[in-house]
Design a protein around this motif. Structure first.
Motif, PDB file in Angstrom:
ATOM      1  N   LEU A  46      -8.263   5.772  39.835  1.00 53.79           N
ATOM      2  CA  LEU A  46      -7.653   7.100  39.916  1.00 53.79           C
ATOM      3  C   LEU A  46      -6.304   7.023  39.210  1.00 53.79           C
ATOM      4  O   LEU A  46      -5.443   6.219  39.574  1.00 53.79           O
ATOM      5  CB  LEU A  46      -7.484   7.483  41.390  1.00 53.79           C
ATOM      6  N   ILE A  47      -6.141   7.847  38.139  1.00 55.57           N
ATOM      7  CA  ILE A  47      -4.924   7.795  37.328  1.00 55.57           C
ATOM      8  C   ILE A  47      -4.343   9.187  37.130  1.00 55.57           C
ATOM      9  O   ILE A  47      -5.007  10.194  37.384  1.00 55.57           O
ATOM     10  CB  ILE A  47      -5.179   7.133  35.960  1.00 55.57           C
ATOM     11  N   GLN A  48      -3.099   9.213  36.643  1.00 52.89           N
ATOM     12  CA  GLN A  48      -2.381  10.459  36.385  1.00 52.89           C
ATOM     13  C   GLN A  48      -1.540  10.269  35.124  1.00 52.89           C
ATOM     14  O   GLN A  48      -0.939   9.206  34.933  1.00 52.89           O
ATOM     15  CB  GLN A  48      -1.476  10.756  37.584  1.00 52.89           C
ATOM     16  N   LEU A  80     -10.914  19.634  30.406  1.00 52.91           N
ATOM     17  CA  LEU A  80      -9.460  19.664  30.267  1.00 52.91           C
ATOM     18  C   LEU A  80      -8.858  19.115  31.552  1.00 52.91           C
ATOM     19  O   LEU A  80      -9.131  19.623  32.640  1.00 52.91           O
ATOM     20  CB  LEU A  80      -8.954  21.090  30.024  1.00 52.91           C
ATOM     21  N   ILE A  81      -8.052  18.087  31.424  1.00 55.30           N
ATOM     22  CA  ILE A  81      -7.369  17.481  32.567  1.00 55.30           C
ATOM     23  C   ILE A  81      -5.896  17.827  32.422  1.00 55.30           C
ATOM     24  O   ILE A  81      -5.232  17.362  31.497  1.00 55.30           O
ATOM     25  CB  ILE A  81      -7.586  15.955  32.605  1.00 55.30           C
ATOM     26  N   GLU A  82      -5.404  18.659  33.313  1.00 50.36           N
ATOM     27  CA  GLU A  82      -4.016  19.123  33.241  1.00 50.36           C
ATOM     28  C   GLU A  82      -3.040  17.971  33.458  1.00 50.36           C
ATOM     29  O   GLU A  82      -3.345  17.007  34.177  1.00 50.36           O
ATOM     30  CB  GLU A  82      -3.762  20.210  34.287  1.00 50.36           C
ATOM     31  N   ALA A  83      -1.864  18.067  32.883  1.00 52.72           N
ATOM     32  CA  ALA A  83      -0.811  17.071  33.096  1.00 52.72           C
ATOM     33  C   ALA A  83      -0.526  16.966  34.589  1.00 52.72           C
ATOM     34  O   ALA A  83      -0.472  17.977  35.292  1.00 52.72           O
ATOM     35  CB  ALA A  83       0.449  17.471  32.348  1.00 52.72           C
ATOM     36  N   GLY A  84      -0.378  15.753  35.092  1.00 50.86           N
ATOM     37  CA  GLY A  84      -0.049  15.531  36.494  1.00 50.86           C
ATOM     38  C   GLY A  84      -1.233  15.509  37.439  1.00 50.86           C
ATOM     39  O   GLY A  84      -1.069  15.244  38.629  1.00 50.86           O
ATOM     40  N   CYS A  85      -2.449  15.764  36.947  1.00 49.01           N
ATOM     41  CA  CYS A  85      -3.643  15.782  37.799  1.00 49.01           C
ATOM     42  C   CYS A  85      -4.178  14.361  37.982  1.00 49.01           C
ATOM     43  O   CYS A  85      -4.464  13.671  37.005  1.00 49.01           O
ATOM     44  CB  CYS A  85      -4.719  16.668  37.163  1.00 49.01           C
ATOM     45  N   TRP A  86      -4.318  13.922  39.230  1.00 46.37           N
ATOM     46  CA  TRP A  86      -4.949  12.634  39.496  1.00 46.37           C
ATOM     47  C   TRP A  86      -6.428  12.784  39.167  1.00 46.37           C
ATOM     48  O   TRP A  86      -7.071  13.764  39.562  1.00 46.37           O
ATOM     49  CB  TRP A  86      -4.774  12.231  40.950  1.00 46.37           C
ATOM     50  N   HIS A  87      -7.020  11.802  38.454  1.00 43.46           N
ATOM     51  CA  HIS A  87      -8.420  11.920  38.070  1.00 43.46           C
ATOM     52  C   HIS A  87      -9.060  10.547  37.869  1.00 43.46           C
ATOM     53  O   HIS A  87      -8.387   9.556  37.588  1.00 43.46           O
ATOM     54  CB  HIS A  87      -8.571  12.759  36.798  1.00 43.46           C
ATOM     55  N   THR A 110       1.409   6.767  32.324  1.00 42.88           N
ATOM     56  CA  THR A 110       0.222   6.818  33.184  1.00 42.88           C
ATOM     57  C   THR A 110       0.503   6.054  34.470  1.00 42.88           C
ATOM     58  O   THR A 110       1.057   4.956  34.434  1.00 42.88           O
ATOM     59  CB  THR A 110      -0.987   6.181  32.471  1.00 42.88           C
ATOM     60  N   ARG A 111       0.129   6.652  35.569  1.00 36.02           N
ATOM     61  CA  ARG A 111       0.253   6.006  36.876  1.00 36.02           C
ATOM     62  C   ARG A 111      -1.139   5.775  37.449  1.00 36.02           C
ATOM     63  O   ARG A 111      -2.028   6.607  37.279  1.00 36.02           O
ATOM     64  CB  ARG A 111       1.071   6.876  37.832  1.00 36.02           C
ATOM     65  N   THR A 112      -1.321   4.645  38.138  1.00 34.60           N
ATOM     66  CA  THR A 112      -2.575   4.340  38.816  1.00 34.60           C
ATOM     67  C   THR A 112      -2.346   4.469  40.317  1.00 34.60           C
ATOM     68  O   THR A 112      -1.341   3.972  40.835  1.00 34.60           O
ATOM     69  CB  THR A 112      -3.038   2.908  38.500  1.00 34.60           C
TER      70      THR A 112
END
Length: 118
Positions: A46-48, A80-87, A110-112
């Protein structure tokens, strides 16, 4: 650039990714583009990111897991993955291959996700 001609970046047991355009390739591209491959039945970390990301499903089906829900996908789908969305990518019964792109040649911050549970 052919994906097979680029060095794989391991994603642990889950799969690999390959950078096709942009840094660190120093190819002058105005964006960062690559391919992520997730093995069947696996879920990526799970990243952001600080910027939006676009993904296009080349092969396989599964779910895009976000901080609020799960969205099914299949080949030919654009996401489309919005900025700041964990995915994260959860592959179904077959491996998933996705083309991804960011609007700048450098990889975004990028954060995990790290669980605080023991």
């Amino acid at each position: 650039m052919r994906a097979a001609d680029t060095a794989p970046v391991p994603l642990g047991e889950v799969g690999v990714q390959r950078i096709l355009l942009g840094a660190p390739r120093s190819d002058g591209s105005p964006l960062l583009m690559g391919v992520t491959q997730v093995r069947a039945g696996q879920t990526s970390p799970l990243i952001q990111h600080d910027t939006a990301e676009v993904a296009y499903v080349l092969a396989g089906s599964g779910w895009m897991v976000t901080d609020s829900s799960e969205h099914p996908f299949a080949p030919g789908d654009a996401i489309l993955i919005e900025a700041g969305c964990w995915h994260a990518i959860r592959a179904g019964e077959a491996p998933v291959e996705m083309l991804y792109a960011f609007p700048a040649p450098e990889a975004p911050a990028t954060r995990t996700y790290r669980s605080t549970q023991p």
